[in-house]
Design a protein around this motif. Structure first.
Motif, PDB file in Angstrom:
ATOM      1  N   GLU A   1      10.648 159.619 -12.738  1.00  0.00           N
ATOM      2  CA  GLU A   1      11.027 160.977 -12.380  1.00  0.00           C
ATOM      3  C   GLU A   1      12.536 161.080 -12.223  1.00  0.00           C
ATOM      4  OE1 GLU A   1       8.812 162.929  -9.314  1.00  0.00           O
ATOM      5  OE2 GLU A   1       7.039 161.718  -9.732  1.00  0.00           O
ATOM      6  N   ILE A   2      13.146 161.843 -13.122  1.00  0.00           N
ATOM      7  CA  ILE A   2      14.571 162.122 -13.017  1.00  0.00           C
ATOM      8  C   ILE A   2      14.762 163.634 -13.075  1.00  0.00           C
ATOM      9  CG2 ILE A   2      15.364 159.935 -13.966  1.00  0.00           C
ATOM     10  CD1 ILE A   2      15.848 161.359 -16.610  1.00  0.00           C
ATOM     11  N   GLU A   3      15.880 164.077 -12.540  1.00  0.00           N
ATOM     12  CA  GLU A   3      16.198 165.502 -12.528  1.00  0.00           C
ATOM     13  C   GLU A   3      17.568 165.687 -13.162  1.00  0.00           C
ATOM     14  OE1 GLU A   3      17.048 168.954  -9.182  1.00  0.00           O
ATOM     15  OE2 GLU A   3      15.899 167.184  -8.633  1.00  0.00           O
ATOM     16  N   LEU A   4      17.674 166.681 -14.004  1.00  0.00           N
ATOM     17  CA  LEU A   4      18.951 167.040 -14.617  1.00  0.00           C
ATOM     18  C   LEU A   4      19.564 168.160 -13.792  1.00  0.00           C
ATOM     19  CD1 LEU A   4      21.093 167.110 -16.878  1.00  0.00           C
ATOM     20  CD2 LEU A   4      19.535 168.611 -18.156  1.00  0.00           C
ATOM     21  N   VAL A   5      20.793 167.951 -13.347  1.00  0.00           N
ATOM     22  CA  VAL A   5      21.509 168.946 -12.559  1.00  0.00           C
ATOM     23  C   VAL A   5      22.652 169.489 -13.410  1.00  0.00           C
ATOM     24  CG1 VAL A   5      22.817 169.386 -10.437  1.00  0.00           C
ATOM     25  CG2 VAL A   5      20.965 167.697 -10.450  1.00  0.00           C
ATOM     26  N   LEU A   6      22.702 170.802 -13.564  1.00  0.00           N
ATOM     27  CA  LEU A   6      23.736 171.468 -14.349  1.00  0.00           C
ATOM     28  C   LEU A   6      24.528 172.400 -13.452  1.00  0.00           C
ATOM     29  CD1 LEU A   6      21.505 172.428 -17.387  1.00  0.00           C
ATOM     30  CD2 LEU A   6      23.177 170.587 -17.311  1.00  0.00           C
ATOM     31  N   GLU A   7      25.824 172.502 -13.721  1.00  0.00           N
ATOM     32  CA  GLU A   7      26.677 173.381 -12.924  1.00  0.00           C
ATOM     33  C   GLU A   7      27.780 173.942 -13.809  1.00  0.00           C
ATOM     34  OE1 GLU A   7      28.352 173.123  -8.491  1.00  0.00           O
ATOM     35  OE2 GLU A   7      29.106 171.550  -9.803  1.00  0.00           O
ATOM     36  N   ILE A   8      27.955 175.251 -13.761  1.00  0.00           N
ATOM     37  CA  ILE A   8      29.000 175.924 -14.539  1.00  0.00           C
ATOM     38  C   ILE A   8      30.335 175.776 -13.816  1.00  0.00           C
ATOM     39  CG2 ILE A   8      29.833 178.157 -15.374  1.00  0.00           C
ATOM     40  CD1 ILE A   8      27.495 177.371 -16.974  1.00  0.00           C
TER      41      ILE A   8
ATOM     42  N   GLY B   1      28.978 171.253 -16.403  1.00  0.00           N
ATOM     43  CA  GLY B   1      28.985 169.876 -15.940  1.00  0.00           C
ATOM     44  C   GLY B   1      27.546 169.456 -15.647  1.00  0.00           C
ATOM     45  N   TYR B   2      27.308 168.167 -15.599  1.00  0.00           N
ATOM     46  CA  TYR B   2      25.945 167.690 -15.361  1.00  0.00           C
ATOM     47  C   TYR B   2      25.946 166.321 -14.710  1.00  0.00           C
ATOM     48  CZ  TYR B   2      26.018 163.947 -18.769  1.00  0.00           C
ATOM     49  OH  TYR B   2      26.303 162.768 -19.408  1.00  0.00           O
ATOM     50  N   TYR B   3      24.817 165.969 -14.156  1.00  0.00           N
ATOM     51  CA  TYR B   3      24.468 164.596 -13.816  1.00  0.00           C
ATOM     52  C   TYR B   3      22.951 164.514 -13.719  1.00  0.00           C
ATOM     53  CZ  TYR B   3      24.416 166.390  -8.955  1.00  0.00           C
ATOM     54  OH  TYR B   3      24.198 167.121  -7.817  1.00  0.00           O
ATOM     55  N   PHE B   4      22.436 163.315 -13.831  1.00  0.00           N
ATOM     56  CA  PHE B   4      21.012 163.070 -13.650  1.00  0.00           C
ATOM     57  C   PHE B   4      20.820 162.435 -12.278  1.00  0.00           C
ATOM     58  CE2 PHE B   4      21.368 163.163 -18.260  1.00  0.00           C
ATOM     59  CZ  PHE B   4      20.246 163.886 -18.630  1.00  0.00           C
ATOM     60  N   VAL B   5      19.704 162.745 -11.633  1.00  0.00           N
ATOM     61  CA  VAL B   5      19.380 162.182 -10.322  1.00  0.00           C
ATOM     62  C   VAL B   5      18.020 161.506 -10.407  1.00  0.00           C
ATOM     63  CG1 VAL B   5      18.960 162.682  -7.883  1.00  0.00           C
ATOM     64  CG2 VAL B   5      20.572 164.086  -9.166  1.00  0.00           C
ATOM     65  N   GLU B   6      17.965 160.302  -9.877  1.00  0.00           N
ATOM     66  CA  GLU B   6      16.696 159.605  -9.697  1.00  0.00           C
ATOM     67  C   GLU B   6      16.531 159.523  -8.181  1.00  0.00           C
ATOM     68  OE1 GLU B   6      13.626 157.416  -9.039  1.00  0.00           O
ATOM     69  OE2 GLU B   6      15.405 156.233  -8.689  1.00  0.00           O
ATOM     70  N   HIS B   7      15.695 160.411  -7.619  1.00  0.00           N
ATOM     71  CA  HIS B   7      15.644 160.611  -6.174  1.00  0.00           C
ATOM     72  C   HIS B   7      15.101 159.423  -5.389  1.00  0.00           C
ATOM     73  CE1 HIS B   7      17.111 164.697  -5.969  1.00  0.00           C
ATOM     74  NE2 HIS B   7      16.360 164.992  -7.014  1.00  0.00           N
ATOM     75  N   SER B   8      14.136 158.702  -5.921  1.00  0.00           N
ATOM     76  CA  SER B   8      13.559 157.612  -5.123  1.00  0.00           C
ATOM     77  C   SER B   8      14.590 156.527  -4.808  1.00  0.00           C
ATOM     78  CB  SER B   8      12.336 157.018  -5.810  1.00  0.00           C
ATOM     79  OG  SER B   8      12.698 156.388  -7.009  1.00  0.00           O
ATOM     80  N   SER B   9      15.527 156.289  -5.726  1.00  0.00           N
ATOM     81  CA  SER B   9      16.586 155.301  -5.461  1.00  0.00           C
ATOM     82  C   SER B   9      17.903 155.971  -5.067  1.00  0.00           C
ATOM     83  CB  SER B   9      16.820 154.419  -6.696  1.00  0.00           C
ATOM     84  OG  SER B   9      17.355 155.205  -7.750  1.00  0.00           O
ATOM     85  N   ARG B  10      17.894 157.324  -5.073  1.00  0.00           N
ATOM     86  CA  ARG B  10      19.088 158.116  -4.753  1.00  0.00           C
ATOM     87  C   ARG B  10      20.257 157.725  -5.654  1.00  0.00           C
ATOM     88  NH1 ARG B  10      18.045 157.665   1.609  1.00  0.00           N
ATOM     89  NH2 ARG B  10      16.531 159.339   1.731  1.00  0.00           N
TER      90      ARG B  10
END
Length: 103
Positions: free
Chosen positions: A35-42, A52-61
């Motif tokens: 489970e990963i999440e893509l975060v986007l920001e203008i 801009g972007y980054y990916f987050v893997e929440h279980s390992s932060r």
């Protein structure tokens, strides 16, 4: 507020990033977490809007990008780092704040 230009930038960026991520997994045999999440920001750069972007893997932060990235900009609010675990907790806090505000 709805902004058609920003929606287009975000949609195109998300599609491109997900295509790039898929290619990287296939071409370089990269294994991704379940489970990963893509975060986007203008962001505005001069007169141009960029995404801009980054990916987050929440279980390992864990935050990650598809290419080399200088993370100094996301650590700008961290004034003093005593240890690597302190840095990890500070970045983790920012990630969790993002996760909480986006539910």
């Amino acid at each position: 507020m709805y902004d058609r230009e920003e929606l287009l930038i975000i949609t195109e960026s998300a599609n491109q990033l997900l295509t790039d991520l898929t290619n990287k997994v296939l071409d370089e045999s990269v294994t991704l977490p379940n489970e990963i999440e893509l975060v986007l920001e203008i962001h505005t750069q001069g007169t141009e809007k960029i995404c801009g972007y980054y990916f987050v893997e929440h279980s390992s932060r864990c935050l990650f990008w598809l290419e080399q990235f200088d993370a100094e900009g996301i650590c700008d609010e961290i004034k003093v780092v005593v240890s690597m675990s302190h840095l990890r907790k500070s970045v983790s806090h920012r990630t969790m704040c993002h996760a909480i505000t986006n539910f």
